[in-house]
Design an enzyme around this catalytic site. Sequence first.
Site, short mmCIF file in Angstrom:
data_model
loop_
_atom_site.label_atom_id
_atom_site.label_comp_id
_atom_site.label_asym_id
_atom_site.label_seq_id
_atom_site.Cartn_x
_atom_site.Cartn_y
_atom_site.Cartn_z
N GLU A 46 0.84 -1.21 0.00
CA GLU A 46 0.00 0.00 0.00
C GLU A 46 0.87 1.26 0.00
O GLU A 46 0.61 2.21 -0.74
CB GLU A 46 -0.90 0.04 1.23
CG GLU A 46 -2.00 -0.99 1.28
CD GLU A 46 -2.58 -1.08 2.69
OE1 GLU A 46 -2.51 -0.07 3.42
OE2 GLU A 46 -3.08 -2.15 3.06
N ASP A 50 0.76 3.86 -3.14
CA ASP A 50 0.33 5.25 -2.97
C ASP A 50 1.30 6.20 -3.67
O ASP A 50 0.89 7.15 -4.34
CB ASP A 50 0.25 5.59 -1.48
CG ASP A 50 -0.08 7.06 -1.24
OD1 ASP A 50 -1.19 7.48 -1.61
OD2 ASP A 50 0.78 7.79 -0.72
N ASP A 119 -7.30 0.40 0.15
CA ASP A 119 -5.93 -0.03 0.43
C ASP A 119 -5.50 -1.15 -0.52
O ASP A 119 -4.33 -1.19 -0.96
CB ASP A 119 -5.80 -0.51 1.88
CG ASP A 119 -5.91 0.62 2.89
OD1 ASP A 119 -5.81 1.79 2.49
OD2 ASP A 119 -6.11 0.32 4.08
N GLU A 122 -4.31 0.25 -3.85
CA GLU A 122 -2.93 0.76 -3.75
C GLU A 122 -1.93 -0.38 -3.78
O GLU A 122 -0.89 -0.29 -4.45
CB GLU A 122 -2.76 1.57 -2.47
CG GLU A 122 -3.47 2.91 -2.48
CD GLU A 122 -3.23 3.72 -1.24
OE1 GLU A 122 -3.25 4.96 -1.33
OE2 GLU A 122 -3.01 3.12 -0.15
#
Length: 232
Positions: A46, A50, A119, A122
């Site tokens: 994650e 991101d 999440d 990502e």
Amino acid sequence: MNNFNLSNVEKNLKINFNNKRIIQTAFTHSSYAKQFKESQYNERLEFLGDSVLQLTITEYLFSNYKNKLEGELTRLRSLIVCENSLYNVARKLGISDFIMMSKGEELTGGRDRISIQADAVEAIIAAIYIDKGLEVAKEFILTNFNDIIKKAIDNKIILDFKTKLQEYLQKDGDIDINYELYKHEGPPHRRKFFVNLYVEGKLLGSGEGYSKKEAEQNAAKEALIKLEVVDE
């Protein structure tokens, strides 16, 4: 629990992975790892995903909207790169069906939780970046965030439907707006709320959600759609 099916995941994502383990990790929630003593789960992915997402959207906006200043570019990016956008992508790709989580997490509504699905997206971006490289990851992002990017540019992304509705209805003066909780159902750990929205005593929208706030937001969204202020 374990709903992961590699062939179906690859079909949904339209990507065939060389490293099958990395994409499985992207779909592994920490609760599953703890219950079944797995050493890897998706939180580290994650973190990387991101950054890849931020870079891709930043570069796209910078290259394609040369007339926009830094502040406007920052505002647009914040609308595109947010939990709600990631959740919408997750829904479009059917991500929640394949996330591996503990029985306890699932029983408390984890599979429907916005944050868990966001999440996972990502983490998937990171898995694509690691396995296929940056260009393929960028292509995946721009393909799946295309509608969101367009809505952001056209100023059609609304994060707070209640505020938007109030501003629209009360632009010419005060109007009575009332949200009424008319029922809830389900066990305490998975309670669903149902709300009706009345404007000047007339029913204008209904909404449901796993919190009163979510139900009210969905009722306001339905009202805005009926009033043709926003698209579905």
